[in-house]
Design an enzyme around this catalytic site. Sequence first.
Site, PDB file in Angstrom:
ATOM      1  N   ARG A  10       8.679  13.436  -0.604  1.00 18.42           N
ATOM      2  CA  ARG A  10       7.304  13.846  -0.377  1.00 18.42           C
ATOM      3  C   ARG A  10       7.320  15.200   0.333  1.00 18.42           C
ATOM      4  O   ARG A  10       8.363  15.646   0.809  1.00 18.42           O
ATOM      5  CB  ARG A  10       6.567  12.802   0.457  1.00 18.42           C
ATOM      6  CG  ARG A  10       6.376  11.479  -0.259  1.00 18.42           C
ATOM      7  CD  ARG A  10       6.025  10.377   0.736  1.00 18.42           C
ATOM      8  NE  ARG A  10       4.840  10.722   1.526  1.00 18.42           N
ATOM      9  CZ  ARG A  10       4.534  10.158   2.698  1.00 18.42           C
ATOM     10  NH1 ARG A  10       5.342   9.246   3.221  1.00 18.42           N
ATOM     11  NH2 ARG A  10       3.443  10.505   3.340  1.00 18.42           N
ATOM     12  N   LYS A 147      -3.106  -2.480  14.611  1.00 16.03           N
ATOM     13  CA  LYS A 147      -4.471  -2.847  14.991  1.00 16.03           C
ATOM     14  C   LYS A 147      -4.519  -4.276  15.509  1.00 16.03           C
ATOM     15  O   LYS A 147      -5.088  -4.550  16.574  1.00 16.03           O
ATOM     16  CB  LYS A 147      -5.404  -2.688  13.798  1.00 16.03           C
ATOM     17  CG  LYS A 147      -6.840  -3.144  14.065  1.00 16.03           C
ATOM     18  CD  LYS A 147      -7.703  -2.987  12.826  1.00 16.03           C
ATOM     19  CE  LYS A 147      -9.125  -3.481  13.093  1.00 16.03           C
ATOM     20  NZ  LYS A 147      -9.985  -3.337  11.890  1.00 16.03           N
ATOM     21  N   ARG A 163      -5.615   8.510   9.229  1.00 13.18           N
ATOM     22  CA  ARG A 163      -4.694   8.720   8.119  1.00 13.18           C
ATOM     23  C   ARG A 163      -4.123  10.122   8.157  1.00 13.18           C
ATOM     24  O   ARG A 163      -4.618  10.994   8.841  1.00 13.18           O
ATOM     25  CB  ARG A 163      -5.426   8.506   6.784  1.00 13.18           C
ATOM     26  CG  ARG A 163      -5.775   7.057   6.464  1.00 13.18           C
ATOM     27  CD  ARG A 163      -4.567   6.257   6.031  1.00 13.18           C
ATOM     28  NE  ARG A 163      -3.768   6.982   5.050  1.00 13.18           N
ATOM     29  CZ  ARG A 163      -4.073   7.076   3.757  1.00 13.18           C
ATOM     30  NH1 ARG A 163      -5.151   6.500   3.290  1.00 13.18           N
ATOM     31  NH2 ARG A 163      -3.287   7.753   2.939  1.00 13.18           N
ATOM     32  N   GLY A 164      -3.088  10.342   7.372  1.00 16.03           N
ATOM     33  CA  GLY A 164      -2.477  11.659   7.251  1.00 16.03           C
ATOM     34  C   GLY A 164      -1.030  11.646   7.693  1.00 16.03           C
ATOM     35  O   GLY A 164      -0.533  10.652   8.215  1.00 16.03           O
ATOM     36  N   THR A 168      -0.900  16.022  10.819  1.00 13.43           N
ATOM     37  CA  THR A 168      -2.341  15.864  10.626  1.00 13.43           C
ATOM     38  C   THR A 168      -2.927  14.872  11.623  1.00 13.43           C
ATOM     39  O   THR A 168      -3.996  15.114  12.208  1.00 13.43           O
ATOM     40  CB  THR A 168      -2.631  15.384   9.186  1.00 13.43           C
ATOM     41  OG1 THR A 168      -2.140  16.346   8.263  1.00 13.43           O
ATOM     42  CG2 THR A 168      -4.128  15.200   8.974  1.00 13.43           C
ATOM     43  N   ARG A 169      -2.219  13.771  11.854  1.00 15.48           N
ATOM     44  CA  ARG A 169      -2.738  12.758  12.781  1.00 15.48           C
ATOM     45  C   ARG A 169      -2.764  13.271  14.219  1.00 15.48           C
ATOM     46  O   ARG A 169      -3.702  12.985  14.965  1.00 15.48           O
ATOM     47  CB  ARG A 169      -1.902  11.479  12.660  1.00 15.48           C
ATOM     48  CG  ARG A 169      -2.260  10.637  11.438  1.00 15.48           C
ATOM     49  CD  ARG A 169      -1.414   9.387  11.358  1.00 15.48           C
ATOM     50  NE  ARG A 169      -0.076   9.664  10.875  1.00 15.48           N
ATOM     51  CZ  ARG A 169       1.003   8.968  11.211  1.00 15.48           C
ATOM     52  NH1 ARG A 169       0.914   7.971  12.083  1.00 15.48           N
ATOM     53  NH2 ARG A 169       2.181   9.258  10.700  1.00 15.48           N
ATOM     54  N   CYS A 254       0.671  -4.477   2.712  1.00 18.86           N
ATOM     55  CA  CYS A 254       0.038  -3.560   3.653  1.00 18.86           C
ATOM     56  C   CYS A 254      -1.238  -4.137   4.255  1.00 18.86           C
ATOM     57  O   CYS A 254      -1.776  -3.597   5.216  1.00 18.86           O
ATOM     58  CB  CYS A 254      -0.278  -2.234   2.962  1.00 18.86           C
ATOM     59  SG  CYS A 254      -1.303  -2.410   1.486  1.00 18.86           S
TER      60      CYS A 254
END
Length: 322
Positions: A10, A147, A163-164, A168-169, A254
């Site tokens: 990625r 969570k 997300r990210g 990004t997070r 998930c």
Amino acid sequence: MNKVIRIGTRESQLAVWQATQVQSLLAQHDFAAELIYIKSEGDIDLKTPLYEMGVQGIFTRSLDIALLNDRIDIAVHSMKDVPTQLPKGIVTASVLKRASYKDLLVYKKDAEAGNRQSAIGNSENSDFPFTIDHSPLTIATSSIRRKAQWLNRYPHHTIDNLRGNVNTRLKKLAESHWNGAIFAAAGLERIGLRPEQSIELDWMLPAPAQGAIVVACRENDQYAFEACQLFNDEHTALCTTIERDFLRALLGGCSTPISALATILNDQVYFEGNILSLDGKEKATIEKTIAINNSNNLGSIAAKELLENGGQVIADQIKNGK
């Protein structure tokens, strides 16, 4: 002349770091390799919570397709992202030595206090080495496992979706109203981005195979397989197999808050696993210790015992959408 091994990865900084590590390990054994960048569905949609996407392997499927289509020779993944059932024609070529398996909280200071005060947890909690605000907090994570465990411990807190990729997070956290966000320690540490304002959550059980990197190749590619086997870490491979067997036996994906950790000490395997309800109110746990020579089926055995001791009720509730 040996062929150049094409490494699929990625495009995120962490994914490229992991692929570069594999490239370096191959080079140490005189195998030439190059990186091939593949965009995943999980990188394209950064808004939908992972557990609402309804698919497993959201970060690995594009690389699997590239492998099977012979665009790449090996794929490098964070092992916790990989479904327990690999696609037909793809096999595990190597598991690298595990880094930290822990989750950590990146927290934000109370700007008005100007000291060590932070709005995280409660004053009776010794996990956090600073003064604590008692007001309800908002913690960010896209992980349904994190969570559930957080709400089990802090039911008065609110969890928001985040997300990210790692960069990004961290940026979203800095710009948000959130009091903190939960990350995998290994991800932040590997690329040198762990903030000073962070603390390991020793009480939080990790995702199966968290902190481990896995290399996959085509089943019939003996050249790539044998090259990667040269840096396979047997202890990490065993522990992550146990954890993923536990996950598979519980039919977890998930959308299921399942955690597991296997460690080895003095030829003994120590295992701990759990499953929680989505709201964190219910929890079933299992702990087992067994000699390393007898540990092949430990994950499946532990899952069976967990289901018989409260886990089945929780699993059924999640399956029925409760």
